[in-house]
Design a protein around this motif. Structure first.
Motif, PDB file in Angstrom:
ATOM      1  N   ARG A 185       0.832  -1.203   0.000  1.00 51.27           N
ATOM      2  CA  ARG A 185       0.000   0.000   0.000  1.00 51.27           C
ATOM      3  C   ARG A 185       0.868   1.255   0.000  1.00 51.27           C
ATOM      4  O   ARG A 185       0.681   2.154  -0.818  1.00 51.27           O
ATOM      5  N   LYS A 186       1.847   1.301   0.903  1.00 52.17           N
ATOM      6  CA  LYS A 186       2.720   2.479   0.994  1.00 52.17           C
ATOM      7  C   LYS A 186       3.569   2.638  -0.264  1.00 52.17           C
ATOM      8  O   LYS A 186       3.706   3.745  -0.800  1.00 52.17           O
ATOM      9  N   SER A 187       4.151   1.549  -0.736  1.00 52.71           N
ATOM     10  CA  SER A 187       5.022   1.608  -1.920  1.00 52.71           C
ATOM     11  C   SER A 187       4.248   2.040  -3.158  1.00 52.71           C
ATOM     12  O   SER A 187       4.715   2.876  -3.939  1.00 52.71           O
ATOM     13  N   LEU A 188       3.059   1.473  -3.338  1.00 48.57           N
ATOM     14  CA  LEU A 188       2.249   1.830  -4.505  1.00 48.57           C
ATOM     15  C   LEU A 188       1.765   3.269  -4.409  1.00 48.57           C
ATOM     16  O   LEU A 188       1.787   4.005  -5.396  1.00 48.57           O
ATOM     17  N   HIS A 189       1.362   3.690  -3.221  1.00 49.11           N
ATOM     18  CA  HIS A 189       0.909   5.080  -3.038  1.00 49.11           C
ATOM     19  C   HIS A 189       2.042   6.052  -3.388  1.00 49.11           C
ATOM     20  O   HIS A 189       1.829   7.045  -4.110  1.00 49.11           O
ATOM     21  N   THR A 190       3.238   5.769  -2.913  1.00 48.01           N
ATOM     22  CA  THR A 190       4.395   6.608  -3.241  1.00 48.01           C
ATOM     23  C   THR A 190       4.629   6.628  -4.747  1.00 48.01           C
ATOM     24  O   THR A 190       4.840   7.691  -5.344  1.00 48.01           O
ATOM     25  N   TRP A 191       4.585   5.463  -5.378  1.00 46.05           N
ATOM     26  CA  TRP A 191       4.809   5.376  -6.824  1.00 46.05           C
ATOM     27  C   TRP A 191       3.757   6.187  -7.568  1.00 46.05           C
ATOM     28  O   TRP A 191       4.092   6.958  -8.491  1.00 46.05           O
ATOM     29  N   LEU A 192       2.497   6.031  -7.197  1.00 46.05           N
ATOM     30  CA  LEU A 192       1.420   6.770  -7.861  1.00 46.05           C
ATOM     31  C   LEU A 192       1.613   8.279  -7.724  1.00 46.05           C
ATOM     32  O   LEU A 192       1.438   9.025  -8.693  1.00 46.05           O
ATOM     33  N   ASP A 193       1.985   8.722  -6.516  1.00 50.61           N
ATOM     34  CA  ASP A 193       2.189  10.156  -6.289  1.00 50.61           C
ATOM     35  C   ASP A 193       3.388  10.707  -7.061  1.00 50.61           C
ATOM     36  O   ASP A 193       3.369  11.850  -7.502  1.00 50.61           O
ATOM     37  N   GLU A 194       4.414   9.899  -7.202  1.00 52.10           N
ATOM     38  CA  GLU A 194       5.634  10.381  -7.869  1.00 52.10           C
ATOM     39  C   GLU A 194       5.577  10.263  -9.382  1.00 52.10           C
ATOM     40  O   GLU A 194       6.241  11.020 -10.085  1.00 52.10           O
ATOM     41  N   GLU A 195       4.793   9.334  -9.902  1.00 46.26           N
ATOM     42  CA  GLU A 195       4.744   9.109 -11.348  1.00 46.26           C
ATOM     43  C   GLU A 195       4.084  10.280 -12.069  1.00 46.26           C
ATOM     44  O   GLU A 195       4.532  10.687 -13.127  1.00 46.26           O
ATOM     45  N   PHE A 196       3.000  10.808 -11.521  1.00 46.99           N
ATOM     46  CA  PHE A 196       2.348  11.999 -12.077  1.00 46.99           C
ATOM     47  C   PHE A 196       2.238  13.025 -10.964  1.00 46.99           C
ATOM     48  O   PHE A 196       3.231  13.472 -10.439  1.00 46.99           O
ATOM     49  N   LEU A 197       1.019  13.344 -10.589  1.00 50.37           N
ATOM     50  CA  LEU A 197       0.789  14.313  -9.523  1.00 50.37           C
ATOM     51  C   LEU A 197       0.187  13.612  -8.310  1.00 50.37           C
ATOM     52  O   LEU A 197      -0.621  12.704  -8.468  1.00 50.37           O
ATOM     53  N   PRO A 198       0.557  14.055  -7.112  1.00 50.36           N
ATOM     54  CA  PRO A 198      -0.106  13.490  -5.936  1.00 50.36           C
ATOM     55  C   PRO A 198      -1.608  13.829  -5.990  1.00 50.36           C
ATOM     56  O   PRO A 198      -1.977  14.974  -6.223  1.00 50.36           O
TER      57      PRO A 198
END
Length: 112
Positions: A27-40
């Motif tokens: 959950r934490k890793s994917l959330h970080t990836w999602l926020d960093e890939e485009f916009l939080p």
């Protein structure tokens, strides 16, 4: 199939030992990836939570094949409303796969 073309071997994960920790890490890793890939975005947390729950539930049901886990995430995330997100169920499932491969130290480039 020619001799030079070989299928990619399946990736089988070890049996889950600590499902709560695995879910929280994903959950934490994917959330970080999602926020960093485009916009939080606020929805990223919901996406990460849902995908991690699907992944761990499938693992608890005995599924350890990474390809099958990715397909399960795609199938179950289709019901998720991605209208407020840059992502789709395919992008999320691929990101989960990449995060798992990275955590196992498996090169995800070129089938290595």
């Amino acid at each position: 199939m020619t001799d030079s073309v070989k299928p990619i071997a399946p990736i089988t994960l070890p049996n889950v030992q600590h499902p709560e920790q695995e879910e929280e890490w994903l959950r934490k890793s994917l959330h970080t990836w999602l926020d960093e890939e485009f916009l939080p975005e606020t929805v990223n947390g919901k996406i990460a939570q849902r995908a991690a729950k699907i992944f761990v539930r499938q693992r608890m049901e005995g599924e350890n094949d990474l390809g099958s886990l990715v397909i399960a995430i795609i199938a179950e995330m289709r019901a998720f409303d991605f209208s407020r997100s840059f992502y789709s169920e395919f992008a999320v499932a691929n990101a989960v796969s990449d995060l798992i491969l990275d955590s196992l130290g498996i090169d995800r480039c070129c089938g290595g």
